[in-house]
Design an enzyme around this catalytic site. Structure first.
Site, PDB file in Angstrom:
ATOM      1  N   GLY A 199     104.476 -78.519 -14.268  1.00 56.21           N
ATOM      2  CA  GLY A 199     104.880 -78.447 -12.871  1.00 56.21           C
ATOM      3  C   GLY A 199     104.674 -77.017 -12.391  1.00 56.21           C
ATOM      4  N   PHE A 212     117.514 -72.830   6.654  1.00 58.12           N
ATOM      5  CA  PHE A 212     117.966 -73.770   5.631  1.00 58.12           C
ATOM      6  C   PHE A 212     119.452 -73.521   5.388  1.00 58.12           C
ATOM      7  CE2 PHE A 212     115.301 -76.224   2.409  1.00 58.12           C
ATOM      8  CZ  PHE A 212     114.480 -76.736   3.384  1.00 58.12           C
ATOM      9  N   GLN A 234     123.677 -80.575  -8.959  1.00 55.86           N
ATOM     10  CA  GLN A 234     123.670 -80.672  -7.503  1.00 55.86           C
ATOM     11  C   GLN A 234     123.385 -82.100  -7.048  1.00 55.86           C
ATOM     12  OE1 GLN A 234     120.516 -78.633  -4.849  1.00 55.86           O
ATOM     13  NE2 GLN A 234     122.453 -77.599  -4.482  1.00 55.86           N
ATOM     14  N   HIS A 236     122.322 -83.993  -3.862  1.00 51.47           N
ATOM     15  CA  HIS A 236     121.738 -83.698  -2.551  1.00 51.47           C
ATOM     16  C   HIS A 236     122.359 -84.627  -1.523  1.00 51.47           C
ATOM     17  CE1 HIS A 236     118.844 -82.975   0.619  1.00 51.47           C
ATOM     18  NE2 HIS A 236     118.299 -82.022  -0.098  1.00 51.47           N
ATOM     19  N   LEU A 273     114.309 -88.608  -1.842  1.00 50.86           N
ATOM     20  CA  LEU A 273     114.863 -87.454  -1.144  1.00 50.86           C
ATOM     21  C   LEU A 273     114.413 -87.365   0.323  1.00 50.86           C
ATOM     22  CD1 LEU A 273     116.306 -84.637  -1.354  1.00 50.86           C
ATOM     23  CD2 LEU A 273     114.063 -83.709  -1.899  1.00 50.86           C
ATOM     24  N   GLU A 298     116.123 -81.297   3.224  1.00 51.51           N
ATOM     25  CA  GLU A 298     117.076 -80.528   4.007  1.00 51.51           C
ATOM     26  C   GLU A 298     116.412 -79.983   5.270  1.00 51.51           C
ATOM     27  OE1 GLU A 298     119.685 -78.156   1.713  1.00 51.51           O
ATOM     28  OE2 GLU A 298     119.664 -76.500   3.127  1.00 51.51           O
ATOM     29  N   ARG A 337     124.870 -77.489   0.154  1.00 49.86           N
ATOM     30  CA  ARG A 337     124.722 -78.899  -0.208  1.00 49.86           C
ATOM     31  C   ARG A 337     125.981 -79.518  -0.807  1.00 49.86           C
ATOM     32  NH1 ARG A 337     118.544 -78.620  -2.631  1.00 49.86           N
ATOM     33  NH2 ARG A 337     117.590 -78.458  -0.574  1.00 49.86           N
ATOM     34  N   HIS A 346     120.336 -84.486  -7.827  1.00 49.45           N
ATOM     35  CA  HIS A 346     119.119 -83.841  -7.338  1.00 49.45           C
ATOM     36  C   HIS A 346     118.624 -82.719  -8.235  1.00 49.45           C
ATOM     37  CE1 HIS A 346     116.123 -82.491  -4.566  1.00 49.45           C
ATOM     38  NE2 HIS A 346     116.713 -81.332  -4.354  1.00 49.45           N
ATOM     39  N   GLU A 370     113.291 -75.521 -13.609  1.00 44.80           N
ATOM     40  CA  GLU A 370     114.574 -76.209 -13.582  1.00 44.80           C
ATOM     41  C   GLU A 370     115.188 -76.384 -14.965  1.00 44.80           C
ATOM     42  OE1 GLU A 370     114.818 -79.795 -11.220  1.00 44.80           O
ATOM     43  OE2 GLU A 370     116.814 -80.243 -11.974  1.00 44.80           O
ATOM     44  N   ARG A 391     122.897 -74.477  -6.042  1.00 45.46           N
ATOM     45  CA  ARG A 391     121.617 -73.907  -5.604  1.00 45.46           C
ATOM     46  C   ARG A 391     121.426 -74.084  -4.111  1.00 45.46           C
ATOM     47  NH1 ARG A 391     116.768 -75.892  -4.349  1.00 45.46           N
ATOM     48  NH2 ARG A 391     117.127 -77.979  -5.205  1.00 45.46           N
TER      49      ARG A 391
END
Lengths: 611, 294
Positions: free
Chosen positions: A12, A113, A233, A235, A245, A248, A281, A346, A370, A381
Site C-alpha cells: 500500500g 477537516f 477509530q 468512523h 466509507l 469526512e 471522529r 475504520h 497503519e 487519529r
C-alpha cells in the site's frame, strides 16, 4: 531462496514509499505482497493529506492539532516529524504526477477537516488514496523494484535470543498463492512491515477483506510489543449495510448530520457546540450512537448525512465518488436525499511499536503505515493524518532499512528499564492454546544459528504446518472461527465499552483460540488456495483481537476513541502512558511506557479536548 | 504461476451490445431517468418479493490439480437473498457456508481495488458493485473471458499487467526538484478535469476482456494501457518532448490504430471511463503530430 537487501512486506502507500526510498538509497529492494500493489487498501482512502502548505499555516499548528486530537497520547518527536515532513512529501507526490484537485491559479487545493485549526487537507476529489496508491506504484515501476505479487508472507525469520531486544530479523517465509510453493526470502539489511490495518477483527468495518493484521501478529509473535491497541477509530460515516466509507470530506465541505426528528443534533443536543459535524471522529461517532440509543435514530440504527444543500456542481466537483458509493451500495441518490450513515470500525491508532525511524526493538525489523505505532495518532487519529503518515514514515523506514543515517531516535522501543509492569487480573488465560498456534519464532530455544540456517528452518516449519492443515480431513473451518471472533469484538469491544463486556470478549477470543486447534483446510489444491490463506489470516486476527481487548480492559479511563462505562474521565495523572503488550513464552505480557510530551521547542500541556 | 495451459472459453460468449452505446450516461443519470419512469418502484417491489427467497447461482469451476475439477463445469448454489446483496456477497456466502474451495479474488468490497471483475450473465462486471436484484436468474458467474483461467473465477493477470507496464506508466517531468523545494508545478483546473476520468482506472481488466481486438491480437496494448498513457499524455505538466515520446509508443503497430471503435470497453468499464473516446483522441493527436507542412 530469494535474496535482497531490503524486503518490504505489503504494497500500500507505506510499503511502496518505503520501497522507493530504499531503492533510492541504493538498496536492492523487493516487495512481497499478498495482493497486487494496486489492489491495496490505501486505494480506498478518500479524504486527503494534511500538510501545512499555505501561508498562514505552519507545521507547528499541524503538530498542535495532532497532539490535541490524539488526546495527548501521541509522542511529540513523532508528531513533530509528521508535521515537518508532510509538506515536502506532499509536494513530492505532486512532482510524481499525482492529480490533486486544483485552485483557479493552478495550485493544489486544500480543504477543512475535523479537528484542524486550518484548512490543510490536500486532496484529489474524494479518491485521494486511489491516486496516492497509483502514483506510488508508478514510482515503484519506474525504479524497477522487484514485486512478488500474490505471495503471502507466513512468518518472519528472526534469531532466537532469549531477550527480544537482542534478536535480529533476517527475512520472511512466504508462499506463492498461485502455485502453493513455499520459499524463504532473505533480507541482508532489513524487513519493513507495511501490512495495513487489522479491521477484519470486527464485522462492521470500512477495511478491506485483506486487512487481517498479518504484520501485527507476525511482529508480535517474534517479540515486538504491540502498542496502544485499544485505540480503534470508529468512523462516524460508514454506510449501514456494507461498512463502505463515506469520506469526512462530505462534512468538510459542509455536509450536515440529522437525527430522525430532523434535528442537527451535534449542535441541538450539545455534543460539539463549536465544531458541530467537524468535531473529531470519536466525538461524532459517540454522538450518533447516543442519538440512536435515545430513540432518535432512523430505523433505530443510523442517522442521516445530508449534502443536498451543497448543490450539484460542488458535489460533482469535489465529492462525486460519494454519489457513486451511496448509489451502488445503498441505493440512495445523494443529490436528492440524505445518506444513511453509522459508525464503523475504520482505523487502528495502535500497532507495531516503532521509533521515528520506523525501527522496532528487533534489529533489522521495521514497520510503517497503519500496522505501525510510532506514535502520531495517540488516542484518536485526525482525518487526513493517515496518508501523510504513510509517506513520511514509509520513507524513513525504507531509508533507514537501506542503511541511511537518520540520527538517534528519541522514542525508545521494547521492554526495558523505563517501563512499568501491569498487574491486572485477567478473566481467562490469554495467549497460546497449544503448540500448533504458538510457534513463536523464538520458541525453538538453543543457539542462534546463522541467517541461512534460520531461514531454512523457518521454511521447513511452515511447510510442515501447511501439510498438517491440508492433511486433516475434518475439524473446524476458519470462516466459522472468524465470524465468531468478529461478532465478539463488535458486540463487546466497540465504540462503548464496559468491563463486563470486554471480559466476555476475552473469553470468546479464548474459545476461538481453542477451536483453532482443530482448524483444517478443506480445499485439497495447492493452486490459489484461499482457504489456506484465510486460515493463516484468521490465526493472525485472533492474536490481534486479543491485544485489542486486553488493552481495552487494562486502560481504566476515557481517552480519545477509548470510552469506558465505568471510567468517564481522562485520568492524566495515571494514564499519560502507552499500553504495550508483548508475546512472552506463549502469553501476553502487558506493560507501560510514558508518553513523550516534550517537543523540539516546547512541551505539549494536556488540555481539555473540546470542539 | 498457473500450470494450466489450455485456454478456457466460457460457453456463453454473446455479450449484449447496445447499439446506442449507453456509455455516455452516468449511473447517476440512469438512476434519475429510472426514477422518472417508475422503474425504481418496480425494483423495490421485486426486492420485497425476493425477501424470503434464495438466489440461484451457477458458478464456473475448474482446478488443474484436483481430479474432480479438471473438467470445467458449473456448480449450482442457492444462497439466501438479502436486500442490497451483491454478486460478491453471494459468492462469499457460497464459499463460507457451502464450499470453502470456491476461489475468486476480492478485497475492498467497494469498487476501488479492481480485484473482482467477473463475467456475470454474459457481461464483464465488478462483483462488488453489481446488485443481485438487477440480474436474471440463475445468475451465471464465470471468469473473465480471453484470459487464462488459474482456478474457478481467478484468471491469470500477467498479460494485462505487462501491457499496462508497456506504456511507461509513470510521470516523466524534466527534473524533480530537491524535495526541500516546496514550489509545486501548476496545473489548471481544466487540465485536471481533462485527465480526471482516465485517472480513475482500477486495473480490473474488464475492458481488456471485452475487447474483440485484444482477444485476436495478443500484442495489442488494449484499452486500459492506452487509457493509462492518455492520463500522462494529456497532463500539461509533462513536457511536449515526453508527450511526443508517448505518442510514438502509442502509434506503433499494436497501439491505438488497432482499435476498431466497437465501444465494448466503454460499455463494461465500472468506473465509466470513456475509453474508446480516449483512444480516438490519441489517434487524432498522433495524426496531428505527424502532419508535415512542406
Amino acid at each position: 531462496m530469494y535474496e535482497h537487501d531490503v524486503i518490504v512486506v505489503g504494497a500500500g502507500g507505506a510499503g511502496l514509499r518505503a520501497a522507493v526510498a530504499a531503492s533510492e538509497a541504493g538498496a536492492d529492494t523487493a516487495i512481497v505482497t499478498k495482493l497486487h500493489p494496486v489492489r491495496s487498501h490505501t486505494g480506498a482512502a478518500e479524504g486527503g493529506i494534511n500538510a501545512a502548505l499555505q501561508e498562514g499555516d505552519d507545521w507547528e499548528l499541524h503538530a498542535y492539532d495532532t497532539m490535541k486530537g490524539s488526546d495527548y497520547l501521541g509522542d511529540a518527536p513523532a508528531v513533530e516529524t509528521l508535521a515537518q515532513d508532510s509538506p515536502k512529501e506532499t509536494m513530492n507526490l505532486e512532482h510524481w504526477g499525482m492529480p490533486f484537485s486544483r485552485e483557479e491559479d493552478g495550485t493544489v487545493s486544500q480543504r477543512p477537516f475535523g479537528g484542524l485549526s486550518y484548512p490543510r487537507t490536500t486532496y484529489a476529489g474524494a479518491e485521494t488514496g486511489h491516486h496516492l496508491l497509483h502514483t506510488m506504484y508508478e514510482q515503484a515501476v519506474k525504479h524497477g523494484i522487484q514485486v512478488y505479487d500474490e505471495w503471502y508472507v507466513m512468518n518472519l525469520v528472526t534469531s532466537d535470543d532469549t531477550d527480544p531486544n537482542d534478536r535480529e530479523c533476517h527475512g520472511v517465509v512466504a508462499y506463492d498463492v498461485q502455485s502453493g510453493q513455499i520459499e524463504g526470502f532473505k533480507a541482508n539489511n532489513g524487513v519493513v512491515l507495511a501490512t495495513g490495518g487489522p479491521g477484519q477483527a470486527f464485522d462492521h468495518t470500512t477495511n478491506a477483506v485483506s486487512c487481517t493484521g498479518d504484520g501485527h501478529a507476525m511482529a508480535y509473535r517474534a517479540g515486538v510489543p504491540l502498542e496502544d491497541m485499544e485505540f480503534i477509530q470508529f468512523h462516524p460515516t460508514s454506510l449501514p449495510s456494507t461498512g463502505v466509507l463515506i469520506s469526512e470530506g462530505v462534512r468538510g465541505e459542509g455536509g450536515i448530520l440529522y437525527n430522525n426528528d430532523g434535528e442537527r443534533f451535534m449542535f441541538e443536543h450539545g455534543y460539539a457546540n463549536n465544531s458541530g459535524e467537524l468535531a473529531s471522529r470519536d466525538v461524532v461517532a459517540r454522538a450518533e450512537l447516543d442519538e440512536v440509543d435515545a430513540g432518535r435514530g432512523v430505523e433505530d440504527e443510523y442517522v442521516h448525512l445530508d449534502m443536498r444543500h451543497l448543490g450539484e456542481e460542488r458535489i460533482l466537483d469535489r465529492l462525486e465518488n460519494i454519489l457513486h458509493l451511496a448509489e451502488d451500495f445503498e441505493g440512495v441518490d445523494g443529490l436528492v436525499e440524505p445518506m444513511p450513515v453509522k459508525p464503523g470500525q475504520h482505523y487502528a491508532m495502535g500497532g507495531i511499536e516503532t521509533d521515528e525511524n520506523g525501527q522496532t526493538n528487533i534489529n533489522g525489523l521495521y514497520a510503517a503505515g497503519e500496522c505501525a505505532c510510532v506514535s502520531v495518532h495517540g488516542g484518536n487519529r485526525l482525518g487526513g493524518n493517515a496518508l501523510p503518515e504513510l509517506i513520511v514514515f514509509g520513507k524513513r523506514a525504507g531509508r533507514h532499512a537501506a542503511g541511511d543515517d537518520l540520527g538517534e531516535p528519541q522514542i525508545r522501543t521494547g521492554y526495558g528499564d523505563d517501563v512499568e509492569d501491569d498487574d491486572t487480573d485477567l478473566p481467562v488465560q490469554p495467549g497460546a492454546a497449544g503448540i500448533e498456534t504458538s510457534d513463536g519464532v523464538a520458541a525453538d530455544g538453543g543457539v542462534t544459528a546463522d541467517a541461512d540456517g534460520l531461514l531454512e528452518r523457518a521454511v521447513e516449519r511452515e511447510r510442515t504446518r501447511v501439510d498438517g492443515l491440508m492433511d486433516k480431513d475434518s475439524g473446524v473451518q476458519h470462516a466459522e472461527i472468524r465470524s465468531k471472533l468478529q461478532k465478539a469484538m463488535t458486540d463487546y469491544v466497540n465504540v462503548f465499552r464496559t468491563e463486563e463486556g470486554i471480559k466476555k470478549a476475552l473469553k470468546l477470543i479464548r474459545e476461538c483460540r481453542e477451536e483453532y486447534q482443530d482448524v483444517y483446510v478443506d480445499d485439497p489444491s495447492r493452486t490459489f488456495n484461499t482457504d489456506l490463506q484465510m486460515t493463516y489470516e484468521t490465526r493472525n486476527l485472533i492474536d490481534v483481537a486479543e491485544t485489542i481487548a486486553l488493552g481495552a480492559l487494562v486502560r481504566t479511563e476515557f481517552r480519545g476513541a477509548h470510552w469506558r462505562q465505568e471510567h468517564q474521565e481522562r485520568k492524566d495523572e495515571e494514564w499519560l502512558k502507552h499500553t504495550l503488550i508483548s508475546w512472552d513464552d506463549g502469553e501476553p505480557n502487558i506493560f507501560y511506557r510514558p508518553v513523550i510530551l516534550e517537543g523540539q521547542d516546547k512541551t505539549y500541556e494536556p488540555k481539555v479536548r473540546s470542539y | 504461476m498457473s500450470t494450466q495451459q489450455q485456454q478456457q472459453e466460457p460457453e456463453s460468449q454473446e455479450s449484449p451490445k447496445d447499439p446506442e452505446m449507453k456509455g455516455a450516461e452516468s449511473p447517476q443519470q440512469r438512476r434519475l431517468k429510472d426514477k422518472e419512469s417508475g422503474m425504481v418502484d418496480e425494483h423495490a417491489e421485486k426486492e420485497a418479493e425476493a425477501a424470503d427467497e434464495t438466489v440461484h447461482l451457477k458458478v464456473f469451476r475448474y482446478d488443474p490439480e484436483v481430479e474432480a475439477k479438471q473438467e470445467p463445469r458449473f456448480d449450482d448454489f442457492h444462497v439466501p437473498f438479502e436486500k442490497g446483496m451483491t454478486v460478491l456477497d453471494a459468492v462469499m456466502y457460497a464459499r463460507d457456508e457451502f464450499d470453502s474451495s470456491l476461489t475468486f479474488r476480492h478485497s475492498c468490497r467497494q469498487a476501488v481495488c479492481g480485484s473482482d471483475a467477473f463475467f456475470v450473465n454474459g457481461t464483464q462486471k465488478l462483483g462488488c458493485k453489481t446488485q443481485i436484484s438487477e440480474l436474471e436468474q440463475p445468475v451465471r458467474i464465470e471468469p473473465l473471458p480471453h484470459q487464462e483461467v488459474v482456478k474457478d473465477l481467478v484468471v491469470d493477470m500477467d498479460h494485462f499487467y505487462d501491457q499496462m507496464h508497456a506504456v511507461e506508466p509513470y510521470f516523466q517531468d524534466e527534473d524533480t526538484p530537491e524535495s526541500d523545494e516546496l514550489e509545486e508545478q501548476r496545473q489548471t483546473p481544466e487540465n485536471r478535469e481533462k485527465i480526471k476520468m482516465s485517472s480513475r482506472c482500477i486495473w480490473c481488466a474488464a475492458c481488456m476482456s471485452s475487447c474483440n481486438i485484444a482477444a485476436g491480437d495478443n500484442e495489442y496494448l488494449g484499452p486500459a494501457a492506452i487509457n493509462k498513457a492518455y492520463k500522462f499524455a494529456m497532463d500539461d505538466r509533462e513536457s511536449e518532448d515526453i508527450k511526443a515520446h508517448r505518442l510514438r509508443i502509442l502509434e506503433q503497430e499494436h497501439g491505438v490504430w488497432r482499435c476498431q471503435t466497437q465501444f465494448s470497453c466503454t460499455e463494461v468499464c465500472p468506473k465509466d471511463i470513456p475509453l474508446t473516446e480516449h483512444i480516438q483522441e490519441l489517434k487524432r493527436e498522433a495524426v496531428k503530430k505527424n502532419l508535415k507542412f512542406w
